[in-house]
Structures are given as structure tokens and as C-alpha cells.
Scaffold this motif. Sequence first.
Motif, PDB file in Angstrom:
ATOM      1  N   ARG A 304       4.025  -4.811   1.005  1.00 17.10           N
ATOM      2  CA  ARG A 304       2.777  -4.608   0.275  1.00 17.10           C
ATOM      3  C   ARG A 304       1.620  -4.678   1.254  1.00 17.10           C
ATOM      4  O   ARG A 304       1.761  -5.171   2.384  1.00 17.10           O
ATOM      5  N   ALA A 305       0.465  -4.202   0.816  1.00 17.80           N
ATOM      6  CA  ALA A 305      -0.698  -4.128   1.690  1.00 17.80           C
ATOM      7  C   ALA A 305      -1.079  -5.501   2.226  1.00 17.80           C
ATOM      8  O   ALA A 305      -1.051  -6.496   1.492  1.00 17.80           O
ATOM      9  N   ALA A 306      -1.420  -5.533   3.513  1.00 16.50           N
ATOM     10  CA  ALA A 306      -1.918  -6.725   4.209  1.00 16.50           C
ATOM     11  C   ALA A 306      -0.870  -7.814   4.390  1.00 16.50           C
ATOM     12  O   ALA A 306      -1.155  -8.857   4.971  1.00 16.50           O
ATOM     13  N   ILE A 307       0.364  -7.586   3.909  1.00 15.22           N
ATOM     14  CA  ILE A 307       1.414  -8.591   4.008  1.00 15.22           C
ATOM     15  C   ILE A 307       2.636  -8.034   4.741  1.00 15.22           C
ATOM     16  O   ILE A 307       3.353  -8.755   5.409  1.00 15.22           O
ATOM     17  N   GLY A 308       2.825  -6.714   4.644  1.00 11.76           N
ATOM     18  CA  GLY A 308       4.037  -6.124   5.200  1.00 11.76           C
ATOM     19  C   GLY A 308       5.246  -6.622   4.442  1.00 11.76           C
ATOM     20  O   GLY A 308       5.252  -6.701   3.213  1.00 11.76           O
ATOM     21  N   SER A 309       6.265  -7.008   5.192  1.00 17.07           N
ATOM     22  CA  SER A 309       7.494  -7.506   4.570  1.00 17.07           C
ATOM     23  C   SER A 309       7.548  -9.029   4.502  1.00 17.07           C
ATOM     24  O   SER A 309       8.532  -9.584   4.008  1.00 17.07           O
ATOM     25  N   ALA A 310       6.508  -9.718   4.984  1.00 20.55           N
ATOM     26  CA  ALA A 310       6.508 -11.180   5.028  1.00 20.55           C
ATOM     27  C   ALA A 310       6.084 -11.749   3.679  1.00 20.55           C
ATOM     28  O   ALA A 310       5.086 -12.474   3.550  1.00 20.55           O
ATOM     29  N   LEU A 311       6.859 -11.443   2.638  1.00 19.09           N
ATOM     30  CA  LEU A 311       6.516 -11.832   1.277  1.00 19.09           C
ATOM     31  C   LEU A 311       6.805 -13.308   1.028  1.00 19.09           C
ATOM     32  O   LEU A 311       7.803 -13.842   1.507  1.00 19.09           O
ATOM     33  N   ARG A 312       5.954 -13.938   0.249  1.00 18.05           N
ATOM     34  CA  ARG A 312       6.186 -15.300  -0.243  1.00 18.05           C
ATOM     35  C   ARG A 312       6.742 -15.216  -1.663  1.00 18.05           C
ATOM     36  O   ARG A 312       6.749 -14.162  -2.296  1.00 18.05           O
ATOM     37  N   THR A 313       7.153 -16.367  -2.176  1.00 15.09           N
ATOM     38  CA  THR A 313       7.739 -16.375  -3.519  1.00 15.09           C
ATOM     39  C   THR A 313       6.732 -15.900  -4.567  1.00 15.09           C
ATOM     40  O   THR A 313       7.114 -15.244  -5.540  1.00 15.09           O
ATOM     41  N   ARG A 314       5.457 -16.204  -4.377  1.00 14.79           N
ATOM     42  CA  ARG A 314       4.461 -15.802  -5.378  1.00 14.79           C
ATOM     43  C   ARG A 314       4.350 -14.278  -5.456  1.00 14.79           C
ATOM     44  O   ARG A 314       4.009 -13.729  -6.512  1.00 14.79           O
ATOM     45  N   HIS A 315       4.631 -13.587  -4.342  1.00 10.22           N
ATOM     46  CA  HIS A 315       4.545 -12.133  -4.366  1.00 10.22           C
ATOM     47  C   HIS A 315       5.683 -11.534  -5.191  1.00 10.22           C
ATOM     48  O   HIS A 315       5.480 -10.555  -5.923  1.00 10.22           O
ATOM     49  N   TYR A 316       6.874 -12.121  -5.093  1.00 11.41           N
ATOM     50  CA  TYR A 316       7.973 -11.666  -5.946  1.00 11.41           C
ATOM     51  C   TYR A 316       7.675 -11.963  -7.412  1.00 11.41           C
ATOM     52  O   TYR A 316       7.988 -11.153  -8.296  1.00 11.41           O
TER      53      TYR A 316
END
Length: 344
Positions: A304-316
Motif C-alpha cells: 500500500r502507499a507509503a508502506i510498501g510491503s512492510a504491513l502491520r497488523t492494523r493494516h490487515y
Amino acid sequence: MRRYFLILMLLIGSVAANARSVYSLNDGWQFFFKLETSSDYARHISLPHTWNLDALAGKGDYLQTIANYTRNIFVPNDWSNKRLFVKFYGVQSIADVFVNGHHAGEHRGGWTAFTFEITPFLKYGEDNSLVVVVNNSYQNDILPTSSEINLYGGIYRDVELIVTERTTVSPLYYGSDGILVHQNNITDTAVDATAAVYVTAIEDKSCDMTITVQAPSGETVFSRFMKARIEPNTPINIPFRIDEPLLWSPEEPNLYTVNIGIGPRQEDVVSVVTGFRKIEYSTTALKINGKVTPINGVTLYHDRAAIGSALRTRHYDEDLEQIRDIGANAIRSGTAPHAQYLYD
């Protein structure tokens, strides 16, 4: 960092002195590109991390290169009779792991978890160096070999330190929990299943093993104690039956917990959750437990924008909330597996 790690270790150890312990290794890293040649240029970062965030923000180029991640792990003398493993939930795309200068292992593939044992390389009562060399360039033997998606270089998912007894449910089996639950036969009145348990040991050729299965309510519906022979890379298969099961469905996602204990006092305990359900499909319909279930799905990608693939649990959590809001009840993963958190 060392003082905090010791306090955390003592607090957890006081609760479960003989059980395995799991510690997050997400903080305290230093990062620098290979071309910078020296850690003098290192930046302090926390995981999850990708080095292509600058490119996402329009402040730099999209980089397919090599970089180093380094941190220290203090290993107390009390752990000298333990086994230590480092588990990575996702590194894009190649990871070479070094402990005190020794090569602990290489993993090729950016989307799946993997674990290395680091016990042979440790120094007890002092800091130990952990270095991860990461490469996100395209490789002919690593999927995807051709794709429109970006391969965001970095340790972009969580990292854990796992401390166990010398005989333990194996953390080494393809980055899993070491327990696979197979459903063999399902009816309205009973479920027949098998727990395939991978065990690793230093000296032992056999072990005491206990299995308990808990219903969604927490009630124990199956229990068994057994003596099991340990064979490398071969699971110990434990059949079990559940009468009058609560089946899993989208409307009622009932989950059972399978607990495996190793040792006479259950020195190692690992739990996994699973749902039992009957799936039938034809050219016209999908049935879950005999009920026709329409599928309205979306494709879910890994960035996602500004995060790339470094997602946190809140993004899921946010992604799933949006998927539910539009009326979808299924996802197709774009290109590769998502983080374990999503599937949990």
C-alpha cells in the motif's frame, strides 16, 4: 536494550520456567546498504522494514540491491542447556543469516516464513552478533521470475527468537509451528483427523507426548498420552476423533485448539487452531457443510502507499474491514501468500 531483554526474559521465565519462550526481535536493528561498505553509515530501524519507502514517497529510486541488517542478542548463561531458533516471517527475496560470523543458513523466497537454529554458534553470558544479508534482485530460481509487482527489499515481516528444551516440537519444518492437522473424514456426528507432529531432539530417540483437543468453548473433547519414537524429518502421526463436532462455516467460524506437550512435565507445549468443514464443489456451486455458499471475492495484493510491503497488523485489519464493507466474503492472494496474521 540488554537490560530490557533480561527483564523480559526473567518475567516470562518466572511464569513458565520449563516451557518454550518466544521473544520479539523487531527492535534494535541497524541497517546499511552493501555498497556503503561499512556499518558507520548504519541507520537505526525497527521491523517490519523495507528500503524502498523513499521510492514510494518519490524521494529516491526503486532499488533492487543488497543490504545488511544487524543487531545483538544477549544470551544468558541460564540458557546453556537450551536450544535457540530465529524465525523470520518474511524476507524479500534472499536472506543469508550469520551468527557471530558463522553462516546459520540461507533462505531463497520472499513470501514465506523460515527458521534457523542458532544454538551451535552462540556465546553464553554475552552479546551475540546477528547479521542478515538481504538481496531483492530478480532471480531465475525464485518466484515470481517475471511480474509487474515490486519486490520490496528488506525484512518486511516480524522476527522472533524461540527458546526451547533440547527435545521440542520442531520450529524448522517449513517455517510452520511443527504441527499439521489433517481432517480425514467428516460427518454430522463425528470428525476423524490426524495431528502430524514434527519433533526434533539432540540426544533423545523417543519422548513422552500428550495431545489435548479443545472445543471452541474451551472444553477438552479429546486427550491422549503416548510414548513416541523420534525420527528426523518424519512426523509422529496421532489420530483422534471428535464426536458431535461444531463445524466451521463463514457464518459460524468454529475453531478447535490442538495442544501438543512434550516431556513428562510437558516441558514444551505448542498449540494450533483449526476448523473442521466439509467442502464440495461443482461447475455451478461451492458447498460448505452441504450448504451452497456463493463466492464474492476480491484480489488482495501485498502493499500500500507509503508502506510498501512492510504491513502491520492494523493494516490487515483495515483491508479486511473494507473487503467486508463491499460485500465480499473471499480473497484471492495476488502472486504469493500473505502474512500468517491475515490467515489467522
